[in-house]
Design an enzyme around this catalytic site. Structure first.
Site, PDB file in Angstrom:
ATOM      1  N   ASP A   1      15.811   7.595   1.546  1.00 13.35           N
ATOM      2  CA  ASP A   1      14.417   7.346   1.154  1.00 13.35           C
ATOM      3  C   ASP A   1      14.360   7.496  -0.364  1.00 13.35           C
ATOM      4  O   ASP A   1      15.310   8.013  -0.979  1.00 13.35           O
ATOM      5  CB  ASP A   1      13.486   8.360   1.857  1.00 13.35           C
ATOM      6  CG  ASP A   1      12.006   8.094   1.583  1.00 13.35           C
ATOM      7  OD1 ASP A   1      11.656   6.985   1.110  1.00 13.35           O
ATOM      8  OD2 ASP A   1      11.184   9.008   1.852  1.00 13.35           O
TER       9      ASP A   1
ATOM     10  N   ARG B   1       8.254  -0.902  12.900  1.00 16.54           N
ATOM     11  CA  ARG B   1       7.060  -0.097  12.599  1.00 16.54           C
ATOM     12  C   ARG B   1       5.818  -0.770  13.185  1.00 16.54           C
ATOM     13  O   ARG B   1       4.924  -0.101  13.703  1.00 16.54           O
ATOM     14  CB  ARG B   1       6.912   0.111  11.090  1.00 16.54           C
ATOM     15  CG  ARG B   1       7.713   1.306  10.603  1.00 16.54           C
ATOM     16  CD  ARG B   1       7.340   1.703   9.198  1.00 16.54           C
ATOM     17  NE  ARG B   1       7.895   0.789   8.221  1.00 16.54           N
ATOM     18  CZ  ARG B   1       9.174   0.798   7.826  1.00 16.54           C
ATOM     19  NH1 ARG B   1      10.005   1.679   8.330  1.00 16.54           N
ATOM     20  NH2 ARG B   1       9.607  -0.054   6.921  1.00 16.54           N
TER      21      ARG B   1
ATOM     22  N   ASN C   1       8.615  14.008   3.387  1.00 14.51           N
ATOM     23  CA  ASN C   1       7.839  13.726   4.600  1.00 14.51           C
ATOM     24  C   ASN C   1       8.661  13.040   5.704  1.00 14.51           C
ATOM     25  O   ASN C   1       8.453  13.299   6.889  1.00 14.51           O
ATOM     26  CB  ASN C   1       6.580  12.900   4.265  1.00 14.51           C
ATOM     27  CG  ASN C   1       6.842  11.734   3.317  1.00 14.51           C
ATOM     28  OD1 ASN C   1       7.984  11.457   2.926  1.00 14.51           O
ATOM     29  ND2 ASN C   1       5.788  11.023   2.936  1.00 14.51           N
TER      30      ASN C   1
ATOM     31  N   SER D   1       8.603  10.385  -4.111  1.00 16.50           N
ATOM     32  CA  SER D   1       7.661   9.786  -3.155  1.00 16.50           C
ATOM     33  C   SER D   1       6.332   9.477  -3.818  1.00 16.50           C
ATOM     34  O   SER D   1       6.120   9.779  -5.002  1.00 16.50           O
ATOM     35  CB  SER D   1       7.428  10.779  -2.003  1.00 16.50           C
ATOM     36  OG  SER D   1       8.519  10.778  -1.130  1.00 16.50           O
ATOM     37  N   MET D   2       5.423   8.921  -3.015  1.00 12.04           N
ATOM     38  CA  MET D   2       4.055   8.664  -3.495  1.00 12.04           C
ATOM     39  C   MET D   2       3.496   9.962  -4.081  1.00 12.04           C
ATOM     40  O   MET D   2       3.670  11.024  -3.483  1.00 12.04           O
ATOM     41  CB  MET D   2       3.164   8.243  -2.317  1.00 12.04           C
ATOM     42  CG  MET D   2       3.498   6.902  -1.746  1.00 12.04           C
ATOM     43  SD  MET D   2       2.562   6.556  -0.240  1.00 12.04           S
ATOM     44  CE  MET D   2       3.353   7.644   0.948  1.00 12.04           C
TER      45      MET D   2
ATOM     46  N   CYS E   1      13.398   3.939   5.190  1.00 13.81           N
ATOM     47  CA  CYS E   1      12.024   3.691   5.639  1.00 13.81           C
ATOM     48  C   CYS E   1      11.303   2.658   4.773  1.00 13.81           C
ATOM     49  O   CYS E   1      10.258   2.149   5.167  1.00 13.81           O
ATOM     50  CB  CYS E   1      11.241   4.997   5.674  1.00 13.81           C
ATOM     51  SG  CYS E   1      11.260   5.841   4.088  1.00 13.81           S
TER      52      CYS E   1
HETATM   53  N1  CIR Z   1       7.110   2.497   5.266  1.00 13.49           N
HETATM   54  C1  CIR Z   1       6.815   3.773   5.097  1.00 13.49           C
HETATM   55  O1  CIR Z   1       5.944   4.320   5.762  1.00 13.49           O
HETATM   56  N2  CIR Z   1       7.512   4.425   4.149  1.00 13.49           N
HETATM   57  C2  CIR Z   1       7.388   5.819   3.915  1.00 13.49           C
HETATM   58  C3  CIR Z   1       7.607   6.181   2.481  1.00 13.49           C
HETATM   59  C4  CIR Z   1       7.956   7.644   2.448  1.00 13.49           C
HETATM   60  C5  CIR Z   1       8.155   8.176   1.051  1.00 13.49           C
HETATM   61  N3  CIR Z   1       8.793   9.463   1.166  1.00 13.49           N
HETATM   62  C6  CIR Z   1       6.828   8.348   0.368  1.00 13.49           C
HETATM   63  O2  CIR Z   1       6.081   9.250   0.762  1.00 13.49           O
HETATM   64  O3  CIR Z   1       6.534   7.626  -0.587  1.00 13.49           O
END
Ligand code: CIR
Length: 170
Positions: free
Chosen positions: A88, A156, A27, A92-93, A128
């Site tokens: 990243d 952010r 993402n 991911s989640m 991120c």
């Molecule tokens: N602080 C944030 O908004 N972090 C984004 C996390 C992105 C990671 N790819 C996720 O979807 O878990």
């Protein structure tokens, strides 16, 4: 938007820079691709085979004709002359059950001191967050003087405040 703001504050601008994302084509990569469709810069995503970003989003960004966009499987070559190296999480989640498999597949895609050395002296490190230290990034890289992950995190809040004011017409 927060990442663009962070680059303006630290690199001086986003236009004309080279941003190299290393890891999963997820993402965050899709957001960078959408940004690359409106602001001119050089965006490179270095990911393992089979973990490339969504092809339709890549095409959309390329067809905008604004930025240079590269998708590669070679992180060492990708990071050369980067203004920013970006990481990243590898899982991911919603993908946490794949974490152990991904740790094997993503070997060679950790942003460590050697990779940052290849990037060169001017390269900043961004992430991120949340980060998995020792997985996609080493402690040494995330804590280095050229790591801007904490001002990036603060931004952010400012970017989201600005978006809310804009949406509310204030
Ligand atoms: N602080 C944030 O908004 N972090 C984004 C996390 C992105 C990671 N790819 C996720 O979807 O878990």
């Amino acid at each position: 938007m927060a990442d663009a703001l962070t680059m303006i504050e630290h690199v001086g601008q986003l236009e004309g820079t080279k941003v190299v994302y290393v890891g999963d084509g997820n993402n965050i990569v899709h957001s960078w691709l959408l940004l690359a469709a409106v602001i001119p810069f050089h965006f490179v995503c270095a990911c393992p085979k089979g973990f490339e970003p969504d092809q339709e989003t890549v095409e959309k960004a390329r067809q905008a004709g604004v930025s240079k966009i590269e998708i590669t499987n070679d992180p060492k070559e990708a990071v050369r002359d980067a203004d920013v190296v970006y990481a990243d999480v590898w899982a991911s989640m919603g993908q946490k059950e794949e974490a152990s498999h991904r740790r094997q597949v993503f070997q060679g895609f950790q942003v460590d001191e050697q990779l940052m050395k290849l990037a060169g002296k001017k390269a900043y490190f961004m992430h991120c967050l949340p980060a998995e230290r020792g997985v996609e990034v080493t402690d040494g890289v995330i804590e280095a003087p050229n790591s801007i992950v904490f001002p990036q995190a603060e931004n952010r809040m400012h970017a989201q405040n600005a978006i809310m004011l804009h949406v509310l017409g204030l």
